[in-house]
Design an enzyme around this catalytic site. Structure first.
Site, PDB file in Angstrom:
ATOM      1  N   HIS A 220       0.827  -1.198   0.000  1.00 14.26           N
ATOM      2  CA  HIS A 220       0.000   0.000   0.000  1.00 14.26           C
ATOM      3  C   HIS A 220       0.863   1.250   0.000  1.00 14.26           C
ATOM      4  O   HIS A 220       0.602   2.178  -0.758  1.00 14.26           O
ATOM      5  CB  HIS A 220      -1.027   0.067   1.130  1.00 14.26           C
ATOM      6  N   TYR A 224       2.001   5.550  -2.335  1.00 15.39           N
ATOM      7  CA  TYR A 224       2.406   6.929  -1.984  1.00 15.39           C
ATOM      8  C   TYR A 224       3.823   7.219  -2.475  1.00 15.39           C
ATOM      9  O   TYR A 224       4.166   8.363  -2.746  1.00 15.39           O
ATOM     10  CB  TYR A 224       2.255   7.167  -0.478  1.00 15.39           C
ATOM     11  N   HIS A 371     -10.446   1.628  -9.646  1.00 16.01           N
ATOM     12  CA  HIS A 371      -9.859   2.545  -8.656  1.00 16.01           C
ATOM     13  C   HIS A 371      -8.411   2.880  -9.021  1.00 16.01           C
ATOM     14  O   HIS A 371      -8.004   4.038  -9.052  1.00 16.01           O
ATOM     15  CB  HIS A 371      -9.940   1.907  -7.261  1.00 16.01           C
ATOM     16  N   PHE A 372      -7.627   1.845  -9.350  1.00 15.21           N
ATOM     17  CA  PHE A 372      -6.198   2.184  -9.474  1.00 15.21           C
ATOM     18  C   PHE A 372      -5.836   2.801 -10.817  1.00 15.21           C
ATOM     19  O   PHE A 372      -4.754   3.343 -10.959  1.00 15.21           O
ATOM     20  CB  PHE A 372      -5.271   1.058  -9.012  1.00 15.21           C
ATOM     21  N   HIS A 373      -6.761   2.775 -11.757  1.00 13.94           N
ATOM     22  CA  HIS A 373      -6.431   3.500 -12.996  1.00 13.94           C
ATOM     23  C   HIS A 373      -6.669   5.002 -12.856  1.00 13.94           C
ATOM     24  O   HIS A 373      -6.126   5.776 -13.650  1.00 13.94           O
ATOM     25  CB  HIS A 373      -7.190   2.916 -14.184  1.00 13.94           C
ATOM     26  N   ARG A 434     -12.318  -9.242 -10.998  1.00 12.18           N
ATOM     27  CA  ARG A 434     -11.086  -8.772 -11.619  1.00 12.18           C
ATOM     28  C   ARG A 434     -10.245  -9.979 -12.009  1.00 12.18           C
ATOM     29  O   ARG A 434     -10.491 -11.086 -11.519  1.00 12.18           O
ATOM     30  CB  ARG A 434     -10.298  -7.855 -10.664  1.00 12.18           C
ATOM     31  N   ARG A 435      -9.281  -9.776 -12.873  1.00 18.15           N
ATOM     32  CA  ARG A 435      -8.320 -10.810 -13.232  1.00 18.15           C
ATOM     33  C   ARG A 435      -8.968 -12.097 -13.723  1.00 18.15           C
ATOM     34  O   ARG A 435      -8.519 -13.181 -13.393  1.00 18.15           O
ATOM     35  CB  ARG A 435      -7.436 -11.154 -12.030  1.00 18.15           C
TER      36      ARG A 435
HETATM   37 FE1  HAS Z   1      -5.800   2.606  -3.385  1.00 15.84          FE
HETATM   38  C1  HAS Z   1      -6.341  -0.786  -3.777  1.00 15.84           C
HETATM   39  C2  HAS Z   1      -7.613   2.584  -0.499  1.00 15.84           C
HETATM   40  C3  HAS Z   1      -5.014   5.950  -2.838  1.00 15.84           C
HETATM   41  C4  HAS Z   1      -3.474   2.473  -5.909  1.00 15.84           C
HETATM   42  N1  HAS Z   1      -5.066   1.131  -4.609  1.00 15.84           N
HETATM   43  C5  HAS Z   1      -5.433  -0.186  -4.628  1.00 15.84           C
HETATM   44  C6  HAS Z   1      -4.707  -0.881  -5.651  1.00 15.84           C
HETATM   45  C7  HAS Z   1      -3.852   0.043  -6.229  1.00 15.84           C
HETATM   46  C8  HAS Z   1      -4.109   1.305  -5.570  1.00 15.84           C
HETATM   47  C9  HAS Z   1      -2.841  -0.199  -7.318  1.00 15.84           C
HETATM   48  O1  HAS Z   1      -8.595   0.458   1.499  1.00 15.84           O
HETATM   49  C10 HAS Z   1      -4.899  -2.326  -6.059  1.00 15.84           C
HETATM   50  C11 HAS Z   1      -3.995  -3.277  -5.392  1.00 15.84           C
HETATM   51  C12 HAS Z   1      -4.263  -4.667  -5.879  1.00 15.84           C
HETATM   52  O2  HAS Z   1      -3.821  -5.010  -6.982  1.00 15.84           O
HETATM   53  O3  HAS Z   1      -4.937  -5.433  -5.180  1.00 15.84           O
HETATM   54  N2  HAS Z   1      -6.288   4.010  -1.952  1.00 15.84           N
HETATM   55  C13 HAS Z   1      -7.050   3.803  -0.880  1.00 15.84           C
HETATM   56  C14 HAS Z   1      -7.178   5.048  -0.122  1.00 15.84           C
HETATM   57  C15 HAS Z   1      -6.445   5.989  -0.790  1.00 15.84           C
HETATM   58  C16 HAS Z   1      -5.874   5.329  -1.932  1.00 15.84           C
HETATM   59  C17 HAS Z   1      -7.962   5.257   1.128  1.00 15.84           C
HETATM   60  N3  HAS Z   1      -4.538   3.953  -4.216  1.00 15.84           N
HETATM   61  C18 HAS Z   1      -4.353   5.267  -3.842  1.00 15.84           C
HETATM   62  C19 HAS Z   1      -3.341   5.874  -4.652  1.00 15.84           C
HETATM   63  C20 HAS Z   1      -2.901   4.898  -5.519  1.00 15.84           C
HETATM   64  C21 HAS Z   1      -3.659   3.700  -5.229  1.00 15.84           C
HETATM   65  C22 HAS Z   1      -2.874   7.298  -4.516  1.00 15.84           C
HETATM   66  C23 HAS Z   1      -1.851   4.933  -6.557  1.00 15.84           C
HETATM   67  C24 HAS Z   1      -1.046   5.927  -6.774  1.00 15.84           C
HETATM   68  N4  HAS Z   1      -6.805   1.175  -2.352  1.00 15.84           N
HETATM   69  C25 HAS Z   1      -7.439   1.380  -1.174  1.00 15.84           C
HETATM   70  C26 HAS Z   1      -7.946   0.090  -0.689  1.00 15.84           C
HETATM   71  C27 HAS Z   1      -7.564  -0.881  -1.608  1.00 15.84           C
HETATM   72  C28 HAS Z   1      -6.859  -0.158  -2.651  1.00 15.84           C
HETATM   73  C29 HAS Z   1      -8.688  -0.169   0.543  1.00 15.84           C
HETATM   74  C30 HAS Z   1      -7.797  -2.399  -1.510  1.00 15.84           C
HETATM   75  C31 HAS Z   1      -9.043  -2.809  -2.101  1.00 15.84           C
HETATM   76  C32 HAS Z   1      -9.237  -4.307  -2.138  1.00 15.84           C
HETATM   77  O4  HAS Z   1     -10.193  -4.761  -1.511  1.00 15.84           O
HETATM   78  O5  HAS Z   1      -8.466  -5.031  -2.779  1.00 15.84           O
HETATM   79  C33 HAS Z   1      -6.243   7.437  -0.336  1.00 15.84           C
HETATM   80  O6  HAS Z   1      -4.882   7.694  -0.169  1.00 15.84           O
HETATM   81  C34 HAS Z   1      -6.856   8.420  -1.263  1.00 15.84           C
HETATM   82  C35 HAS Z   1      -6.814   9.851  -0.758  1.00 15.84           C
HETATM   83  C36 HAS Z   1      -7.045  10.817  -1.857  1.00 15.84           C
HETATM   84  C37 HAS Z   1      -7.837  11.897  -1.828  1.00 15.84           C
HETATM   85  C38 HAS Z   1      -8.007  12.729  -3.081  1.00 15.84           C
HETATM   86  C39 HAS Z   1      -7.326  14.086  -3.002  1.00 15.84           C
HETATM   87  C40 HAS Z   1      -7.490  14.808  -4.286  1.00 15.84           C
HETATM   88  C41 HAS Z   1      -6.532  15.604  -4.851  1.00 15.84           C
HETATM   89  C42 HAS Z   1      -6.799  16.261  -6.178  1.00 15.84           C
HETATM   90  C43 HAS Z   1      -7.413  17.635  -5.972  1.00 15.84           C
HETATM   91  C44 HAS Z   1      -7.779  18.241  -7.259  1.00 15.84           C
HETATM   92  C45 HAS Z   1      -7.509  19.516  -7.597  1.00 15.84           C
HETATM   93  C46 HAS Z   1      -7.877  19.963  -8.955  1.00 15.84           C
HETATM   94  C47 HAS Z   1      -6.800  20.466  -6.724  1.00 15.84           C
HETATM   95  C48 HAS Z   1      -8.559  12.275  -0.614  1.00 15.84           C
HETATM   96  C49 HAS Z   1      -5.228  15.862  -4.194  1.00 15.84           C
HETATM   97  C50 HAS Z   1      -8.691  21.221  -8.972  1.00 15.84           C
HETATM   98  C51 HAS Z   1      -8.723  21.651 -10.368  1.00 15.84           C
HETATM   99  C52 HAS Z   1      -9.590  22.499 -10.889  1.00 15.84           C
HETATM  100  C53 HAS Z   1      -9.502  22.885 -12.303  1.00 15.84           C
HETATM  101  C54 HAS Z   1     -10.675  23.043 -10.096  1.00 15.84           C
END
Ligand code: HAS
Length: 570
Positions: A220, A224, A371-373, A434-435
């Site tokens: 996980h 980050y 999610h991960f894409h 998946r898969r």
């Molecule tokens: Fe995830 C599974 C939970 C973030 C990647 N995640 C995965 C897998 C991958 C992955 C590859 O709890 C699959 C693994 C596998 O093959 O089995 N993930 C989270 C949570 C977050 C999260 C809570 N994941 C990521 C990030 C990844 C990533 C980042 C890659 C880089 N994930 C999970 C969980 C699983 C999971 C479960 C397991 C599921 C299962 O059952 O198998 C958090 O860190 C997310 C927090 C993010 C935010 C968003 C902030 C938004 C921002 C953009 C702001 C936009 C602006 C634009 C400023 C709160 C910073 C404004 C623009 C204008 C023009 C107005």
């Protein structure tokens, strides 16, 4: 010296994008599979790939593991070195690049020969050729050496500049490498204590659950490790590129420290369905997962503030002036903004996914690749692509070829990923696994899911076409730029997009804000990070070790029809 530093960075970055190029070409095959079209039966593809699982393994390993690691190693060696004005040992820097590439080549042979068709998670007891594990271990070891070189260079800088604030980009890079040194321990332990002794026959079998737990210790936090190099660009460079300024420098430091402390002890949210890990630990890791979303939320508001500031500085007024006055013709800025917009959905989905109650609904379904894409596939990859549009000219003195095609590629990538994400989340909710190769075997088993999925399946199929176009246009621009003649003095024509206000030299700690002073002792915070992981993983691993039971390895995914990994016991 600078030319050599730029050259080694260029080698890392170009190797990364070659891996991404091959990985991206394999992507549409997966999208078509989720649209119900099995292209793996095509005779040309059949000659190249033994099975759906070989295609998927190559796609996952090249995009998620190789592309990210090479890009980040180059990016985060170059930036802090420039930021500190340090002279690093170039022989060592080239040595780590060569070592990482050697690891990649060693691992690539069995992957290409279908002898390591293990998917990018390589869960035992599925067993691949030993060369895959050896190559992967060498690659990780090389990245740790890059980490060591950067951290030690910073320690040297601190000695030479006592009482000074670490410049922001260095601070972010060093804390990120420290985080990698904490979180990669899981993978290192898995490789050295479990996988290598097992594949070399020193152990009669393997405990799948211990291996999986060590894998997710790293697995996980690695997200980050991928994400934060993009955050460095969003915090340090994007405000300047968009025409504004960073909203709060201390907040950026706090964000990175929160990731250093909290990225790793959350991995059990991937294992809610696994036995032998108590619900108490699963709940603790769930709460810690919610906590690790906070620095991303801080980032969302902080960067949105920077973008608003940029748009106002460019004359934007009124409610929508913040949107209309951003530089929408600049592929560097647009690529990053679109990456962020898609990450709003990716982040929200992650928080939902982390919930103990919701996880069983979507675990191991199409929701997860959905999610991960829109996390690693856009927030990270699209940001790195957009960075390449200025970094390659900066490193080489060449000019970006066809900026309009570059811009179009960013919109296409975003649109394709949005289609993919909507389709896949929707399919996942309907129960599509998946898969799983869509085939005569899978269809009757998951009939209920597939039966109601016509619309999301169509969306997913369309996404494959859009993403192929996006990839082709991006790589045309990238490779045409790399192959074009050098025309500029790179330092003058494309300087580092630093805003001097974020990292003024010679800033005394004494006069700095309380938050800057509190986050500066990174070495002490690093020790706390180690302690937190030991606390959150120690008891879990102790219990698993007490109950360990070794099973023999089994055959990897070999045939087109096999839905189950271990269909043949060795
Ligand atoms: Fe995830 C599974 C939970 C973030 C990647 N995640 C995965 C897998 C991958 C992955 C590859 O709890 C699959 C693994 C596998 O093959 O089995 N993930 C989270 C949570 C977050 C999260 C809570 N994941 C990521 C990030 C990844 C990533 C980042 C890659 C880089 N994930 C999970 C969980 C699983 C999971 C479960 C397991 C599921 C299962 O059952 O198998 C958090 O860190 C997310 C927090 C993010 C935010 C968003 C902030 C938004 C921002 C953009 C702001 C936009 C602006 C634009 C400023 C709160 C910073 C404004 C623009 C204008 C023009 C107005």
């Amino acid at each position: 010296y600078l030319a050599s530093l730029k050259k080694v960075t260029q080698y890392y970055v170009v190797t990364a994008f070659i891996a991404l190029f091959i990985g991206v070409l394999l992507g549409p095959l997966q999208a078509f599979n989720y649209a119900g079209i099995n292209v793996y039966e095509n005779p040309i593809l059949k000659a190249l790939l033994k099975s759906y699982y070989q295609g998927l393994s190559l796609h996952g390993v090249l995009n998620a593991l190789v592309f990210t690691q090479f890009f980040i190693s180059g990016w985060l060696l170059y930036l802090p070195t420039r930021d500190m004005g340090a002279r690093i040992n170039m022989k060592f820097a080239w040595g780590t690049y060569i070592m990482m590439t050697a690891g990649l080549l060693i691992a690539a042979v069995p992957l290409l020969l279908n002898k390591a068709t293990l998917l990018y998670t390589f869960y035992p007891p599925m067993e691949g050729h030993w060369a895959f594990y050896v190559g992967a271990t060498i690659m990780v070891a090389a990245s740790l050496l890059v980490a060591g070189q950067v951290v030690l260079t910073w320690v040297g800088w601190k000695k030479q500049n006592p009482g000074q604030v670490t410049p922001l980009v260095t601070f972010m890079s060093v804390s990120l490498w420290m985080m990698w040194l904490v979180c990669s321990l899981g993978l290192v332990a898995e490789a050295l204590l479990v996988l290598l002794p097992w594949v070399f026959g020193l152990r009669p079998g393997v405990d799948p659950l211990i291996a999986k737990t060590l894998f997710w210790w790293t697995g996980h936090a690695i997200v980050y490790f991928w994400l934060l190099p993009a955050y460095i660009s969003w915090y340090a460079f994007l405000p300047k590129q968009a025409g504004g300024r960073i909203v709060s420098e201390p907040l950026a430091r706090l964000t990175f420290v929160m990731f250093l402390l909290n990225s790793t002890p959350v991995g059990i949210h991937h294992q809610y369905a696994d036995p032998n890990i108590s619900n108490t630990w699963k709940m603790i890791h769930m709460f810690l997962t919610f906590l690790v979303a906070i620095p991303s939320l801080l980032t969302a508001f902080s960067i949105a503030g920077s973008l608003e500031d940029a748009a106002r500085a460019r004359g934007g007024r009124g409610l929508f002036g913040m949107l209309t006055h951003l530089p929408w013709k600049d592929p560097v800025v647009v690529g990053q903004i679109l990456a962020m917009v898609s990450f709003i959905g990716g982040g929200a989905g992650g928080i939902i996914t982390a919930s103990f109650a919701f996880s069983p609904v979507i675990h191991n379904t199409a929701w997860i690749p959905g999610h991960f894409h829109i996390t690693v596939g856009t927030a990270v990859t699209q940001t790195f692509m957009a960075i390449a549009f200025w970094l390659v000219p900066h490193l080489t003195g060449k000019r970006l070829v066809a900026p309009k095609v570059a811009l179009a590629s960013m919109w296409l990538w975003f649109t394709g990923m949005m289609f993919f994400a909507v389709g896949m989340h929707w399919e996942g909710l309907l129960g599509v696994p998946r898969r799983a190769l869509i085939s005569a075997v899978a269809l009757p088993i998951y009939k209920e899911g597939y039966m109601h999925s016509q619309i999301p399946m169509a969306l997913t199929g369309i996404s494959g076409v859009i993403l192929l176009l996006a990839g082709l246009s991006f790589f045309y621009v990238l490779f045409a730029t790399l192959l074009s003649p050098r025309v500029d003095d790179a330092e003058a024509a494309t300087p580092l997009p630093y805003s001097e206000t974020i990292s003024p030299a010679g800033r005394s700690l004494r006069g700095a804000s309380p938050l800057v002073r509190a986050t500066e002792p990174l070495l002490a915070l690093w020790v706390v990070a180690f302690a937190l992981v030991a606390l959150m993983y120690g008891p879990v691993l102790m219990r698993l070790t007490q109950n360990a039971s070794l099973v023999p390895g089994c055959n990897y995914y070999t045939t087109v029809q096999s839905e189950v990994g271990c269909n043949e016991q060795r």
